[in-house]
Write an enzyme that holds these catalytic residues in place. Structure first.
Site, PDB file in Angstrom:
ATOM      1  N   LYS A  12      -4.389  -8.713  -1.556  1.00 29.55           N
ATOM      2  CA  LYS A  12      -5.018  -7.874  -0.511  1.00 29.55           C
ATOM      3  C   LYS A  12      -5.898  -8.973  -0.073  1.00 29.55           C
ATOM      4  O   LYS A  12      -6.409  -9.685  -1.299  1.00 29.55           O
ATOM      5  CB  LYS A  12      -5.786  -7.010  -1.666  1.00 29.55           C
ATOM      6  CG  LYS A  12      -4.740  -5.218  -1.302  1.00 29.55           C
ATOM      7  CD  LYS A  12      -5.521  -4.041  -1.816  1.00 29.55           C
ATOM      8  CE  LYS A  12      -4.883  -2.842  -1.860  1.00 29.55           C
ATOM      9  NZ  LYS A  12      -4.152  -2.343  -1.031  1.00 29.55           N
TER      10      LYS A  12
ATOM     11  N   ASP B 254      -6.925   3.309  -8.298  1.00 31.27           N
ATOM     12  CA  ASP B 254      -6.208   3.325  -7.637  1.00 31.27           C
ATOM     13  C   ASP B 254      -5.778   4.526  -8.368  1.00 31.27           C
ATOM     14  O   ASP B 254      -4.049   4.637  -8.553  1.00 31.27           O
ATOM     15  CB  ASP B 254      -5.228   2.296  -7.243  1.00 31.27           C
ATOM     16  CG  ASP B 254      -4.008   2.022  -5.853  1.00 31.27           C
ATOM     17  OD1 ASP B 254      -4.645   3.297  -5.446  1.00 31.27           O
ATOM     18  OD2 ASP B 254      -3.615   1.301  -5.463  1.00 31.27           O
TER      19      ASP B 254
ATOM     20  N   ARG C 112       4.053   3.608  -3.794  1.00 26.20           N
ATOM     21  CA  ARG C 112       6.015   5.120  -3.914  1.00 26.20           C
ATOM     22  C   ARG C 112       6.459   5.079  -5.005  1.00 26.20           C
ATOM     23  O   ARG C 112       7.447   5.359  -5.203  1.00 26.20           O
ATOM     24  CB  ARG C 112       5.824   5.370  -2.341  1.00 26.20           C
ATOM     25  CG  ARG C 112       6.082   3.542  -1.878  1.00 26.20           C
ATOM     26  CD  ARG C 112       6.113   3.334  -0.214  1.00 26.20           C
ATOM     27  NE  ARG C 112       4.554   3.075  -0.301  1.00 26.20           N
ATOM     28  CZ  ARG C 112       4.366   3.416   1.237  1.00 26.20           C
ATOM     29  NH1 ARG C 112       5.146   2.916   2.665  1.00 26.20           N
ATOM     30  NH2 ARG C 112       2.726   3.421   1.730  1.00 26.20           N
TER      31      ARG C 112
ATOM     32  N   ASP D 236      -5.064  -2.362  -8.165  1.00 20.83           N
ATOM     33  CA  ASP D 236      -3.527  -2.695  -7.517  1.00 20.83           C
ATOM     34  C   ASP D 236      -4.614  -4.045  -6.711  1.00 20.83           C
ATOM     35  O   ASP D 236      -5.395  -3.794  -5.767  1.00 20.83           O
ATOM     36  CB  ASP D 236      -3.707  -1.245  -6.474  1.00 20.83           C
ATOM     37  CG  ASP D 236      -2.730  -1.141  -5.398  1.00 20.83           C
ATOM     38  OD1 ASP D 236      -2.253  -2.973  -5.724  1.00 20.83           O
ATOM     39  OD2 ASP D 236      -2.914  -1.238  -4.597  1.00 20.83           O
TER      40      ASP D 236
ATOM     41  N   ASP E 176       2.785  -3.958  -1.412  1.00 19.05           N
ATOM     42  CA  ASP E 176       1.407  -3.032  -1.903  1.00 19.05           C
ATOM     43  C   ASP E 176       1.614  -2.047  -1.589  1.00 19.05           C
ATOM     44  O   ASP E 176       0.959  -1.441  -1.590  1.00 19.05           O
ATOM     45  CB  ASP E 176       0.298  -4.240  -0.929  1.00 19.05           C
ATOM     46  CG  ASP E 176      -1.480  -3.679  -0.883  1.00 19.05           C
ATOM     47  OD1 ASP E 176      -1.498  -2.735  -2.146  1.00 19.05           O
ATOM     48  OD2 ASP E 176      -2.171  -3.749  -0.535  1.00 19.05           O
TER      49      ASP E 176
ATOM     50  N   LYS F 293      -0.610   9.306  -9.576  1.00 13.94           N
ATOM     51  CA  LYS F 293      -0.311   7.263  -9.396  1.00 13.94           C
ATOM     52  C   LYS F 293      -1.582   7.327 -10.628  1.00 13.94           C
ATOM     53  O   LYS F 293      -2.859   7.817  -9.905  1.00 13.94           O
ATOM     54  CB  LYS F 293      -0.503   7.242  -8.286  1.00 13.94           C
ATOM     55  CG  LYS F 293      -0.635   5.659  -7.618  1.00 13.94           C
ATOM     56  CD  LYS F 293      -0.852   5.195  -6.547  1.00 13.94           C
ATOM     57  CE  LYS F 293      -1.543   3.968  -6.833  1.00 13.94           C
ATOM     58  NZ  LYS F 293      -1.792   3.710  -4.541  1.00 13.94           N
TER      59      LYS F 293
HETATM   60  N1  BES Z   1      -3.590   2.063  -2.851  1.00 16.11           N
HETATM   61  C1  BES Z   1      -3.066   1.267  -2.005  1.00 16.11           C
HETATM   62  C2  BES Z   1      -3.905   2.464  -0.757  1.00 16.11           C
HETATM   63  C3  BES Z   1      -5.076   2.375  -0.642  1.00 16.11           C
HETATM   64  C4  BES Z   1      -6.710   1.561   0.118  1.00 16.11           C
HETATM   65  C5  BES Z   1      -5.975   3.502  -1.769  1.00 16.11           C
HETATM   66  C6  BES Z   1      -7.577   2.210   0.119  1.00 16.11           C
HETATM   67  C7  BES Z   1      -7.568   3.566  -1.536  1.00 16.11           C
HETATM   68  C8  BES Z   1      -8.083   2.570  -0.431  1.00 16.11           C
HETATM   69  C9  BES Z   1      -1.971   1.428  -1.722  1.00 16.11           C
HETATM   70  O1  BES Z   1      -1.714   1.237  -2.951  1.00 16.11           O
HETATM   71  C10 BES Z   1      -1.992   0.811  -0.473  1.00 16.11           C
HETATM   72  O2  BES Z   1      -1.973  -1.178  -0.860  1.00 16.11           O
HETATM   73  N2  BES Z   1      -1.212   0.668  -0.014  1.00 16.11           N
HETATM   74  C11 BES Z   1      -1.033   0.093   1.860  1.00 16.11           C
HETATM   75  C12 BES Z   1       0.753   0.704   1.882  1.00 16.11           C
HETATM   76  C13 BES Z   1       1.266  -0.681   3.353  1.00 16.11           C
HETATM   77  C14 BES Z   1       1.411  -2.009   2.875  1.00 16.11           C
HETATM   78  C15 BES Z   1       2.192   0.171   3.134  1.00 16.11           C
HETATM   79  C16 BES Z   1      -2.000   0.220   2.960  1.00 16.11           C
HETATM   80  O3  BES Z   1      -2.218   1.033   2.741  1.00 16.11           O
HETATM   81  O4  BES Z   1      -2.381  -0.580   3.310  1.00 16.11           O
HETATM   82 ZN    ZN Z   2      -2.435   1.354  -4.765  1.00 16.71          ZN
HETATM   83 MN    MN Z   3      -1.118  -0.901  -2.729  1.00 13.54          MN
END
Ligand code: BES
Ligand code: ZN
Ligand code: MN
Length: 477
Positions: free
Chosen positions: A262, A273, A336, A255, A332, A250
């Site tokens: 966010k 990311d 995936r 992000d 966010d 990835k």
């Molecule tokens: N890149 C983030 C995950 C992440 C969070 C990496 C904190 C490093 C530190 C990912 O794209 C994301 O935002 N995931 C969300 C998914 C949710 C919306 C289902 C998350 O983990 O909040």
């Molecule tokens: Zn992400």
């Molecule tokens: Mn994200």
């Protein structure tokens, strides 16, 4: 840095600095000294009678039976930072003679090479005045018995390759999103590939993705001025008939969360990311440096997740390359979306295994913290091999279940699936990916907890490069 081996006696070796471990429950040689052998305590002595070394650094290891791998790693760091404050050019390093669980001498030497390298790593590409924390250190020498010589030489070779690869990963990880764009990653990969005649690099842009029907991957980059890139590196180190191992990374260069923006407390550090991309690229670099007799395909899927008038919105429905449709529950959950098309793209390589590596969910940090990456797989033998490689390198991973019952969380009213849902965030993320990996043996590493440090002093760790490289080394056997 040079890493050398020698057969000999510590007392007789001419060197700038001899590093000697001392236990707290075995301090007879230094009675009455200021050194109790307490863990991480150091004492630097000059011109010690009986030793030819210019300096002797005593380093406290605590109680003999209590030294864990994590503590051993801290000692390596302590040794390097202490020696860096001197003008010693060489270290004769006897630290690997301590007992550390049941680890072998070659293991301890390899670990020393990897983590001495990590302790020496600096990133000041963006400082206008390059900090002059130049150190004199040029070489490490290890003393080994003759019987261990060959094994140790191989261990050093692997340690150096893993160290180089981790440095490359960290450089890419630490480079901010305004510089490290999808095209920047593509360029870095293609420049590197050109230097290696058995590596081929192919870069697909958004037009190519559209032709392939990669509607989910394209959706993520819609809000960005930076074009998304799918970068394919093919290394042919094995027999033609040998199926490749595919590593998918990835590579979200920043992000923001997209329209589901966010909060400011969670947005900093999102340049990291793309750590999945950096680590699969780096693992390939290590494999090439070690000339592993394998065929490896690295697929880096890179985009920037930005809010914009053109960005995807919640409730939108996109069609993936596989034909399955996805309702966007949350912009966010972009990882995936880019990965599912990259995974479908992997089918053309008829891979033996596919391993994707991604900073996919914050939930994995809740589950496992910074100690282990999350592992989910549709093939138990592959999962076992990854756990083993993680234990071997102390870059550990821990398996979570991928039971079919979790799939219900992804139900969508209007599309084949939603991109979010359910409670177990990390498992849900992997369950989504599982729908695109039914045709091969697949594992997913969620590295959000291990790939970067999220404190004020944030940095990329170069994990899970050791785990991935070890997996490849094991497969090459
Ligand atoms: N890149 C983030 C995950 C992440 C969070 C990496 C904190 C490093 C530190 C990912 O794209 C994301 O935002 N995931 C969300 C998914 C949710 C919306 C289902 C998350 O983990 O909040
Ligand atoms: Zn992400
Ligand atoms: Mn994200």
């Amino acid at each position: 840095m040079d890493y050398l081996v020698k057969i000999g006696k510590a007392e007789n070796e001419l060197t700038d600095a001899l590093v000697l471990p001392v236990y707290s429950d075995e301090t007879s040689i230094i009675k009455n000294a200021d050194m109790t052998g307490k863990f991480k305590q150091t004492l630097l002595l000059h011109e010690v009678p009986g030793f030819k070394a210019k300096r002797v650094l005593l380093i406290g290891c605590g109680k003999k039976d209590e030294l864990t791998e994590a503590k051993y790693q801290e000692l390596i760091n302590q040794m390097v930072t202490t020696i860096q404050q001197t003008c010693a050019k060489q270290i004769l390093c006897l630290l690997p003679e301590v007992s550390c669980k049941k680890r072998s001498l070659p293991w301890k030497i390899r670990h020393t090479v990897i983590h001495a390298n990590a302790a020496l790593y600096q990133f000041n590409d963006f400082k206008s005045k390059k900090e002059s924390n130049e150190h004199a250190l040029k070489s490490f020498t290890f003393l080994v018995p003759k019987t261990e010589l060959d094994k140790v030489k191989q261990a050093i070779k692997e340690g150096i390759a893993i160290g180089h690869a981790m440095n490359n990963a960290k450089d890419l990880e630490n480079t901010p999103g305004n510089i490290c764009t999808p095209k920047y990653i593509a360029k870095t990969a293609s420049i590197w590939a050109k230097k290696h005649k058995n590596v081929k690099c192919t870069v697909l842009g958004e037009k190519d993705m559209a032709k392939l029907g990669m509607g989910a991957l394209l959706a993520v980059g819609l809000g960005s001025e930076n074009e998304s890139q799918l970068i394919v590196l093919e290394y042919n180190g094995g027999k033609k008939s040998q199926k490749p191992i595919a590593l998918v990374g990835k590579g979200i260069t920043f992000d923001t969360g997209g329209i589901c923006l966010k909060p400011s407390t969670a947005i900093n550090g999102m340049k990291y990311d793309m750590c999945g991309a950096a680590s699969v690229f780096a693992a390939l670099q290590a494999a090439v440096e070690l000339k592993l007799p394998l065929n490896i395909v690295v697929v880096i899927v890179s985009a920037e997740n930005m809010p914009d008038g053109k960005a995807i919105r919640p409730d939108d429905i996109v069609t993936t390359m596989s034909g399955l449709t996805v309702e966007i529950g949350n912009t966010d959950a972009e990882g995936r979306l880019v990965l599912c098309d990259a995974l479908t793209y992997c089918e053309r390589f008829k891979p033996e295994y596919v391993i994707d590596v991604a900073t996919l969910t914050g939930a994995v940090i809740v589950a496992l913290g910074t100690q282990a990456s999350g592992l989910l797989s549709n093939h138990q033998a592959l999962a076992d091999d990854l756990v083993k490689a993680g234990n071997e390198t102390f870059d550990r991973t821990w398996q979570l279940p991928l039971w079919p019952e979790y799939q219900d969380g992804l139900d969508s009213q209007f599309a084949d699936m939603n991109n979010v849902g359910g409670e177990a965030g990390t498992i849900i993320g992997a369950s989504f990916l599982a729908r695109f990996t039914e045709k091969f043996q697949w594992a997913h590493l969620d590295i959000a907890g291990v790939a970067h440090v999220r404190q004020k002093k944030a940095y990329g760790t170069g994990r899970p490069v050791p785990l991935l490289t070890q997996f490849l080394i094991d497969k090459a056997k």
